[in-house]
Design a protein around this motif. Structure first.
Motif: not given
Length: 108
Positions: A18-19, A38-43, A50-61
């Protein structure tokens, strides 16, 4: 992060990504899989919080930290807080209707 996305689509264990606002599935028939969707909708909800970009930063870290902890790609992935929330609640198709804001923090 790009390595994680590449690995996602080259590893047969993963079925979607999910992006926001898109859900990309590896198998056409998975579009009818209510639990997977449903799993992907939770994402999607997590990404919005997290306003999208911070989500991916947090996810990666968090993935990197978990990988250093476990030295295992699958175990690191499954223990990311966002994934833990999604897997724990994917079968509850009403979960998003009752889910509180930033619920993923419970899974840290």
């Amino acid at each position: 992060m790009i390595l994680l996305i590449v690995r996602l689509f080259t590893n047969k264990h993963y079925r979607g990504i999910t992006i926001y606002p898109f859900v990309i599935l590896t198998q056409k028939e998975d579009g009818r899989n209510a639990v997977l969707l449903n799993h992907e909708k939770i994402h999607i909800r997590q990404q919005l919080e997290l306003l999208v970009i911070p989500f991916f930063i947090w996810y990666g870290l968090e993935f990197l930290i978990r990988f250093l902890m476990y030295r295992n790609w699958s175990k690191a992935y499954r223990n990311i807080s966002f994934e833990r929330e999604s897997y724990a609640n994917e079968e509850d198709l009403d979960y998003l209707q009752q889910r509180s804001f930033w619920k993923w923090i419970k899974y840290l």
